[in-house]
Design a protein around this motif. Structure first.
Motif, PDB file in Angstrom:
ATOM      1  N   LYS A 185       0.864  -1.182   0.000  1.00 30.98           N
ATOM      2  CA  LYS A 185       0.000   0.000   0.000  1.00 30.98           C
ATOM      3  C   LYS A 185       0.897   1.228   0.000  1.00 30.98           C
ATOM      4  CE  LYS A 185      -4.277  -1.686   2.073  1.00 30.98           C
ATOM      5  NZ  LYS A 185      -5.267  -1.504   3.176  1.00 30.98           N
ATOM      6  N   ILE A 186       0.656   2.077  -0.956  1.00 25.34           N
ATOM      7  CA  ILE A 186       1.431   3.307  -1.069  1.00 25.34           C
ATOM      8  C   ILE A 186       0.550   4.453  -0.580  1.00 25.34           C
ATOM      9  CG2 ILE A 186       2.624   4.885  -2.644  1.00 25.34           C
ATOM     10  CD1 ILE A 186       2.963   2.377  -4.501  1.00 25.34           C
ATOM     11  N   HIS A 187       1.021   5.150   0.437  1.00 23.14           N
ATOM     12  CA  HIS A 187       0.270   6.276   1.012  1.00 23.14           C
ATOM     13  C   HIS A 187       0.900   7.573   0.531  1.00 23.14           C
ATOM     14  CE1 HIS A 187      -1.916   3.578   3.757  1.00 23.14           C
ATOM     15  NE2 HIS A 187      -0.768   2.944   3.877  1.00 23.14           N
ATOM     16  N   GLY A 188       0.182   8.263  -0.340  1.00 23.21           N
ATOM     17  CA  GLY A 188       0.647   9.551  -0.831  1.00 23.21           C
ATOM     18  C   GLY A 188       0.094  10.692   0.015  1.00 23.21           C
ATOM     19  N   VAL A 189       0.058  11.862  -0.561  1.00 25.73           N
ATOM     20  CA  VAL A 189      -0.465  13.054   0.128  1.00 25.73           C
ATOM     21  C   VAL A 189      -1.525  13.671  -0.767  1.00 25.73           C
ATOM     22  CG1 VAL A 189       0.067  15.327   1.057  1.00 25.73           C
ATOM     23  CG2 VAL A 189       1.736  13.461   1.270  1.00 25.73           C
ATOM     24  N   PRO A 190      -2.776  13.755  -0.302  1.00 31.03           N
ATOM     25  CA  PRO A 190      -3.822  14.332  -1.147  1.00 31.03           C
ATOM     26  C   PRO A 190      -3.683  15.843  -1.242  1.00 31.03           C
ATOM     27  CG  PRO A 190      -4.706  13.795   1.012  1.00 31.03           C
ATOM     28  CD  PRO A 190      -3.297  13.282   0.993  1.00 31.03           C
ATOM     29  N   ALA A 191      -4.096  16.372  -2.377  1.00 31.94           N
ATOM     30  CA  ALA A 191      -4.127  17.815  -2.591  1.00 31.94           C
ATOM     31  C   ALA A 191      -5.087  18.086  -3.745  1.00 31.94           C
ATOM     32  CB  ALA A 191      -2.733  18.352  -2.919  1.00 31.94           C
ATOM     33  N   GLN A 269      10.125   0.524  -2.269  1.00 31.98           N
ATOM     34  CA  GLN A 269      10.599   1.407  -1.208  1.00 31.98           C
ATOM     35  C   GLN A 269      11.370   2.608  -1.767  1.00 31.98           C
ATOM     36  OE1 GLN A 269      10.015   0.911   2.388  1.00 31.98           O
ATOM     37  NE2 GLN A 269      10.411   3.091   2.001  1.00 31.98           N
ATOM     38  N   SER A 270      12.208   2.371  -2.758  1.00 32.63           N
ATOM     39  CA  SER A 270      13.006   3.473  -3.298  1.00 32.63           C
ATOM     40  C   SER A 270      12.124   4.510  -3.992  1.00 32.63           C
ATOM     41  CB  SER A 270      14.071   2.945  -4.262  1.00 32.63           C
ATOM     42  OG  SER A 270      13.483   2.335  -5.392  1.00 32.63           O
ATOM     43  N   ALA A 271      11.076   4.057  -4.679  1.00 32.03           N
ATOM     44  CA  ALA A 271      10.153   5.000  -5.309  1.00 32.03           C
ATOM     45  C   ALA A 271       9.396   5.802  -4.261  1.00 32.03           C
ATOM     46  CB  ALA A 271       9.187   4.250  -6.223  1.00 32.03           C
ATOM     47  N   ALA A 272       8.959   5.112  -3.195  1.00 34.66           N
ATOM     48  CA  ALA A 272       8.259   5.825  -2.121  1.00 34.66           C
ATOM     49  C   ALA A 272       9.167   6.866  -1.481  1.00 34.66           C
ATOM     50  CB  ALA A 272       7.760   4.821  -1.079  1.00 34.66           C
ATOM     51  N   ASP A 273      10.422   6.508  -1.215  1.00 32.12           N
ATOM     52  CA  ASP A 273      11.367   7.456  -0.608  1.00 32.12           C
ATOM     53  C   ASP A 273      11.626   8.638  -1.538  1.00 32.12           C
ATOM     54  OD1 ASP A 273      11.540   5.738   1.527  1.00 32.12           O
ATOM     55  OD2 ASP A 273      13.447   4.838   0.909  1.00 32.12           O
ATOM     56  N   GLU A 274      11.767   8.371  -2.811  1.00 31.59           N
ATOM     57  CA  GLU A 274      12.076   9.428  -3.779  1.00 31.59           C
ATOM     58  C   GLU A 274      10.967  10.466  -3.869  1.00 31.59           C
ATOM     59  OE1 GLU A 274      12.455   9.669  -8.600  1.00 31.59           O
ATOM     60  OE2 GLU A 274      13.376   7.938  -7.588  1.00 31.59           O
ATOM     61  N   TYR A 275       9.726  10.022  -3.811  1.00 30.85           N
ATOM     62  CA  TYR A 275       8.600  10.937  -3.972  1.00 30.85           C
ATOM     63  C   TYR A 275       8.069  11.468  -2.642  1.00 30.85           C
ATOM     64  CZ  TYR A 275       8.031   9.923  -8.958  1.00 30.85           C
ATOM     65  OH  TYR A 275       8.217   9.823 -10.316  1.00 30.85           O
ATOM     66  N   GLY A 276       8.526  10.896  -1.538  1.00 30.37           N
ATOM     67  CA  GLY A 276       8.029  11.338  -0.245  1.00 30.37           C
ATOM     68  C   GLY A 276       6.729  10.681   0.170  1.00 30.37           C
ATOM     69  N   ALA A 277       6.512   9.460  -0.276  1.00 27.69           N
ATOM     70  CA  ALA A 277       5.331   8.691   0.114  1.00 27.69           C
ATOM     71  C   ALA A 277       5.695   7.720   1.223  1.00 27.69           C
ATOM     72  CB  ALA A 277       4.774   7.936  -1.087  1.00 27.69           C
ATOM     73  N   ARG A 278       4.680   7.109   1.816  1.00 25.81           N
ATOM     74  CA  ARG A 278       4.911   6.091   2.843  1.00 25.81           C
ATOM     75  C   ARG A 278       4.488   4.734   2.288  1.00 25.81           C
ATOM     76  NH1 ARG A 278       1.802   3.784   6.955  1.00 25.81           N
ATOM     77  NH2 ARG A 278       0.043   5.204   6.532  1.00 25.81           N
ATOM     78  N   LEU A 279       5.367   3.748   2.448  1.00 26.49           N
ATOM     79  CA  LEU A 279       5.093   2.406   1.952  1.00 26.49           C
ATOM     80  C   LEU A 279       4.724   1.479   3.100  1.00 26.49           C
ATOM     81  CD1 LEU A 279       5.150   0.342  -0.437  1.00 26.49           C
ATOM     82  CD2 LEU A 279       7.523  -0.138   0.230  1.00 26.49           C
ATOM     83  N   GLU A 280       3.639   0.772   2.920  1.00 24.91           N
ATOM     84  CA  GLU A 280       3.226  -0.287   3.840  1.00 24.91           C
ATOM     85  C   GLU A 280       3.273  -1.587   3.046  1.00 24.91           C
ATOM     86  OE1 GLU A 280      -0.806  -1.500   6.352  1.00 24.91           O
ATOM     87  OE2 GLU A 280      -0.633   0.477   5.430  1.00 24.91           O
ATOM     88  N   CYS A 281       4.131  -2.526   3.439  1.00 27.64           N
ATOM     89  CA  CYS A 281       4.389  -3.694   2.595  1.00 27.64           C
ATOM     90  C   CYS A 281       4.468  -4.965   3.434  1.00 27.64           C
ATOM     91  CB  CYS A 281       5.699  -3.485   1.836  1.00 27.64           C
ATOM     92  SG  CYS A 281       6.008  -4.696   0.536  1.00 27.64           S
ATOM     93  N   THR A 282       3.807  -6.012   2.976  1.00 28.79           N
ATOM     94  CA  THR A 282       3.906  -7.318   3.623  1.00 28.79           C
ATOM     95  C   THR A 282       4.307  -8.355   2.579  1.00 28.79           C
ATOM     96  OG1 THR A 282       1.554  -7.814   3.269  1.00 28.79           O
ATOM     97  CG2 THR A 282       2.159  -6.761   5.351  1.00 28.79           C
TER      98      THR A 282
END
Length: 368
Positions: A185-191, A269-282
């Motif tokens: 699950k990728i958690h972005g930031v809504p706007a 994970q690297s894509a989430a870190d690059e864009y400033g998102a939060r990754l939830e992964c199992t």
């Protein structure tokens, strides 16, 4: 002897009974009644229903031997993939096919029918036979759930033969992959997408960036990876706040299975870190790989039965999972044989009647 017409009629009766994964009860009741007609065969529900998430459970049966001989466990699964409701089978040019945009359900009702016909033929002929165990599982198609919940300690056999493969019964996949599942699950930031898109982080963009860095489909000779789900639902005027990605990795190599799974998680994970998102992964292990030597006594045993039935044995590697993965992990020797199925898991599925009948003949030889 094996009765091809009886086999064909029974198969067509079976596929007309709906049994999509998790809804096997109606078919299990039909099968329970048919098993009850075999003299000397004890049959019982063997659990697994509630734990596997099915409205039925596994069916286990045992027939004592009338001669000395190593017992054999014959296995097939009762569930089908979707769309498997309202199957209307018909025969054309030596094949059984289905109408109206459904699967046929040969996977694995062809295997079940072949097992029962082989046993029926042996008993009708009054031939001496070895002890026979039967196991019909639920929810194989969605995670091998029935096999995973079955108490393997009760099994007397060292060989668990699954009649659950495509093509001729001589085709024996003695090498099979393990599988890992990644749920992210990728958690972005809504706007507001029109007024302040710069303030948002699009989960869809993060997911797309991650996927673009992944090696998917055929990774190498032993390894595959596939995305089954990429979901993000929302209005177009909001920067996407959440995306879900589900991936499976398969490999016949334990090292490659772990390694490629880690690579895909790192891409997320690297894509989430690059864009400033939060990754939830199992990450979940679906099943482990197996590799049985061609000279293993149990493999030789099945190959010899093929030859006696006029079928040429062929040892292969496969890319699919089955109940055999579970049984191998629990200490049995287990692999599949074909039952004539073609194009399984599609609405073009069909069954070669000649190979279907050959499967019953091979099984008859194994019971004797």
């Amino acid at each position: 002897m094996i009765d091809p017409q009886r086999m064909l009629q029974k198969f067509m009766d079976y596929v007309r009974v709906d049994s999509e994964s998790g809804n096997e009860r109606a078919f299990a009741e039909v099968l329970l009644k048919d098993l009850g007609a075999f003299a000397g065969l004890s049959v019982e529900w063997a659990g697994g229903g509630e734990a596997a998430g099915s409205d039925a459970g596994n069916l286990y049966a045992y027939l004592p031997g009338t001669m000395q001989g190593e017992p054999i466990l014959l296995c097939a699964h009762m569930d089908t993939v979707v769309p498997g409701r309202g199957i209307d089978p018909y025969v054309e040019d030596g094949f059984v096919k289905s109408r109206d945009g459904t699967i046929l359900g040969g996977d694995d009702k062809a295997g079940i029918t072949a097992i029962l016909e082989a046993l029926r033929a042996v008993l009708e002929e009054g031939l001496p036979h070895r002890p026979v165990e039967l196991l019909f599982t639920v929810k194989e198609e969605v995670g091998l759930m029935g096999a995973k919940t079955f108490d393997i300690s009760r099994v007397k056999s060292r060989l668990a033969l699954s009649v659950d493969y495509v093509g001729s019964p001589g085709v024996m996949p003695i090498r099979g992959p393990g599988m890992m599942e990644i749920r992210a699950k990728i958690h972005g930031v809504p706007a507001h997408a029109g007024i302040a898109p710069e303030a948002g982080v699009s989960a869809i963009m993060v997911g797309a960036a991650a996927v673009s860095r992944m090696k998917l489909l055929r990774v190498d000779e032993e390894t595959t990876a596939n995305i089954g789900t990429f979901r993000a639902v929302g209005p177009t005027n909001i920067v996407s706040p959440e995306a879900e990605i589900v991936i499976e990795v398969r490999s016949r190599s334990k090292v490659k299975l772990a390694g490629h799974t880690n690579e895909l998680v790192q891409a997320l994970q690297s894509a989430a870190d690059e864009y400033g998102a939060r990754l939830e992964c199992t990450v979940r292990e679906g099943y482990v790989p197996y590799d049985i030597p061609g000279d293993d006594p149990q493999v030789v045993r099945v190959a010899e039965a093929c030859r006696r039935a006029g079928v040429t044995p062929e040892f292969v590697s496969c890319g699919g999972g089955s109940d055999s993965n579970v049984f191998n992990a629990q200490g049995l020797v287990s692999f599949n044989i074909g039952s004539g199925m073609k194009d399984v898991h599609t609405t073009d599925e069909s069954l070669s009647i000649a190979e279907f009948v050959s499967a019953a003949r091979v099984l008859r030889e194994l019971i004797l």
